[in-house]
Design a protein around this motif. Structure first.
Motif, short mmCIF file in Angstrom:
data_model
loop_
_atom_site.label_atom_id
_atom_site.label_comp_id
_atom_site.label_asym_id
_atom_site.label_seq_id
_atom_site.Cartn_x
_atom_site.Cartn_y
_atom_site.Cartn_z
N CYS A 1 0.80 -1.13 0.09
CA CYS A 1 0.04 -0.01 -0.13
C CYS A 1 0.84 1.06 0.09
N PHE A 2 0.40 2.39 -0.27
CA PHE A 2 0.77 3.53 -0.06
C PHE A 2 0.66 4.14 1.42
N LEU A 3 1.53 4.46 2.05
CA LEU A 3 0.99 4.72 3.59
C LEU A 3 1.56 6.10 3.98
N LEU A 4 0.42 6.77 4.31
CA LEU A 4 0.65 8.44 4.58
C LEU A 4 0.36 8.71 6.09
N GLY A 5 1.11 9.57 6.91
CA GLY A 5 0.71 9.90 8.17
C GLY A 5 1.06 11.20 8.67
N HIS A 6 0.01 11.84 9.27
CA HIS A 6 0.08 13.15 9.65
C HIS A 6 0.90 13.22 10.87
N SER A 7 1.83 14.07 11.06
CA SER A 7 2.49 14.17 12.49
C SER A 7 2.90 12.94 13.23
N MET A 8 2.14 12.65 14.36
CA MET A 8 2.38 11.38 15.05
C MET A 8 2.17 10.23 13.98
N GLY A 9 1.04 10.42 13.14
CA GLY A 9 0.88 9.27 12.25
C GLY A 9 1.75 8.95 11.68
N GLY A 10 2.67 10.08 11.12
CA GLY A 10 4.18 9.80 10.42
C GLY A 10 5.28 9.13 11.03
N TYR A 11 5.28 9.28 12.31
CA TYR A 11 6.32 8.61 13.15
C TYR A 11 5.88 7.19 13.09
N ILE A 12 4.50 6.85 13.24
CA ILE A 12 4.06 5.36 13.20
C ILE A 12 4.32 4.84 11.97
N ALA A 13 4.10 5.71 10.76
CA ALA A 13 4.30 5.17 9.42
C ALA A 13 5.89 4.83 9.21
N LYS B 1 16.95 6.91 4.12
CA LYS B 1 18.16 6.80 3.39
C LYS B 1 18.08 5.46 2.89
N GLU B 2 17.43 4.49 3.46
CA GLU B 2 17.37 3.15 3.04
C GLU B 2 16.33 2.69 2.30
N ILE B 3 15.09 3.59 2.22
CA ILE B 3 13.83 2.94 1.48
C ILE B 3 14.11 3.26 0.29
N ASN B 4 13.19 2.44 -0.69
CA ASN B 4 13.56 2.05 -1.90
C ASN B 4 12.06 2.44 -2.84
N VAL B 5 11.16 3.42 -2.01
CA VAL B 5 10.03 3.64 -2.61
C VAL B 5 10.02 5.06 -2.42
N PRO B 6 9.10 5.79 -3.59
CA PRO B 6 8.90 7.26 -3.47
C PRO B 6 8.50 7.72 -1.71
N VAL B 7 8.86 8.89 -1.60
CA VAL B 7 8.58 9.54 -0.20
C VAL B 7 8.25 10.94 -0.78
N LEU B 8 6.92 11.09 -0.26
CA LEU B 8 6.44 12.53 -0.24
C LEU B 8 6.43 13.23 1.14
N GLY C 1 4.24 8.58 2.79
CA GLY C 1 3.95 9.99 2.91
C GLY C 1 3.91 10.64 4.19
N LEU C 2 4.97 11.72 4.42
CA LEU C 2 5.18 12.29 5.86
C LEU C 2 4.63 13.62 5.77
N ILE C 3 3.42 13.91 6.27
CA ILE C 3 2.41 15.01 6.20
C ILE C 3 2.81 15.97 7.53
N HIS C 4 3.43 16.81 7.34
CA HIS C 4 4.04 17.69 8.80
C HIS C 4 4.42 16.60 9.63
N SER C 5 5.55 15.64 9.24
CA SER C 5 5.92 14.89 10.20
C SER C 5 7.51 14.73 9.80
N THR C 6 8.45 13.94 10.67
CA THR C 6 9.73 14.02 10.48
C THR C 6 10.48 12.65 11.03
N GLY C 7 11.64 12.44 10.51
CA GLY C 7 12.43 11.28 10.93
C GLY C 7 13.36 11.50 11.93
#
Length: 265
Positions: free
Chosen positions: A89-101, A202-209, A116-122
Motif C-alpha cells: 500500500c501507499f502509507l501516509l501519516g500526519h505528524s504522530m501518524g508519520g512517526y508510526i508510518a 536513506k534506505e527506503i526504496n519507494v518514493p517519499v512525499l 507520505g510524511l505530512i508535517h512529520s519528521t524522521g
C-alpha cells in the motif's frame, strides 16, 4: 464503511472506502481521528481503495494501555493490511501518524508502494521538546486532556486559516472532549520516546512525499529540507499559507501532491 478487528484484545476501527486496485492508507495525528482526512478520502476514493484507521484511543477505537511505543502502534497498520489481505500500500501519516508510518517502514518496507510524511519528521524529539511533552503530560494529569487541547489546537493552524475558519478549529476543540486524558498522555509518551529514523529515509526504496508548512512551528520547514535529500526518490510540497494542518488549510494543494505520489509507480 467502518470495519473493525481485534488487536491485543481491543477492538480497532477503520474506514474502508473506494474500490481501486491500489490501496492508500492514512494515519491521523494528535489529537485527531480518521475523520480528519475527509478531503483526502473524497479525492482518493474514486480511483483507489482507501483505509483510514482510528488509532486506539481515538474515534471509535478504544484505548489500549498495552501500547507503549510507536512500534506497537505500527503493528496495528500491519494488522489492518492482514485483515484486508493487502500485500502492499501507499502509507501516509500526519505528524504522530508519520512517526508510526516510519516505524512501519523500518520493519515492513516490502509492504510499501510509497510513503507520505505530512508535517512529520524522521528526527527524534529534541531535549527541549521532550521536556515540553513531559510538562504537557503533567498538565493533563492535573487539569485534564480537554483543557490542554483547548489551548494547543489553535496553534496548529496558520493565522489566515484561523481568521477565516474559526468554526473548524472550534469543532476540533469540541471533538477533543471525547478523548480520554490517558489516551492523550499515551500519545505524547510514545512521541517523546521514539527514536530517530532518518536512516529509514536513506534506505527506503519507494518514493517519499514530504508535506511542509512554512508557518509550522511543530515540524519546522528547515527540518524537512534536511530530510528531503535522503530518499532516492522524494517529492516535496511546501505550503506557503499553512502551519501544521496543511491537509485542511490547503487541502487541494495537498491532494495534488498525494496524487503525484500515488500515481508515481
Amino acid at each position: 464503511m467502518y470495519k473493525s478487528f481485534f488487536h491485543q484484545q481491543t477492538e480497532v476501527f477503520y474506514q474502508k472506502l473506494g474500490r481501486g486496485a491500489r490501496t492508500v492508507m492514512l494515519i491521523h495525528g494528535f489529537p485527531e481521528d480518521g475523520s480528519i482526512f475527509q478531503y483526502q478520502c473524497d479525492f482518493l476514493k474514486e480511483n483507489y481503495t482507501v483505509l483510514v484507521l482510528d488509532l486506539p484511543g481515538s474515534g471509535k477505537s478504544s484505548y489500549n494501555k498495552e501500547l507503549k511505543s510507536v512500534e506497537d502502534f505500527a503493528e496495528l497498520i500491519r494488522g489492518v493490511l492482514q485483515e484486508e489481505k493487502i500485500e502492499r500500500c501507499f502509507l501516509l501519516g500526519h505528524s504522530m501518524g508519520g512517526y508510526i508510518a516510519l516505524a512501519f517502514a523500518e520493519k515492513y518496507s516490502k509492504h510499501l508502494l510509497g510513503l507520505g510524511l505530512i508535517h512529520s519528521t524522521g528526527f527524534a524529539d529534541s531535549d527541549e521538546k521532550k521536556d515540553n511533552r513531559k510538562r504537557a503530560i503533567g498538565f493533563m494529569e492535573q487539569y485534564g486532556g480537554a483543557s490542554f487541547l483547548k489551548t494547543m489546537i489553535p496553534d496548529l493552524f496558520g493565522k489566515a486559516f484561523k481568521e477565516a475558519h474559526q468554526a473548524v478549529i472550534d469543532e476540533m476543540i469540541e471533538k477533543g472532549r471525547n478523548f480520554e486524558t490517558k489516551a492523550l498522555q499515551q500519545y505524547y509518551s510514545i512521541m517523546l520516546l521514539r527514536k530517530e529514523r532518518t536512516y529509514v529515509l536513506k534506505e527506503i526504496n519507494v518514493p517519499v512525499l514530504f508535506i511542509a508548512g512554512e508557518a509550522d512551528k511543530a515540524i519546522p520547514l528547515k527540518d524537512i529540507l534536511q530530510q528531503v535529500v535522503m530518499p532516492d526518490i522524494a517529492i516535496i510540497k511546501i505550503l506557503s499559507k499553512a502551519a501544521h494542518m496543511g491537509f485542511l488549510e490547503e487541502s487541494s494543494t495537498v491532494n495534488d501532491a498525494i496524487g503525484q505520489l500515488v500515481g508515481f509507480m
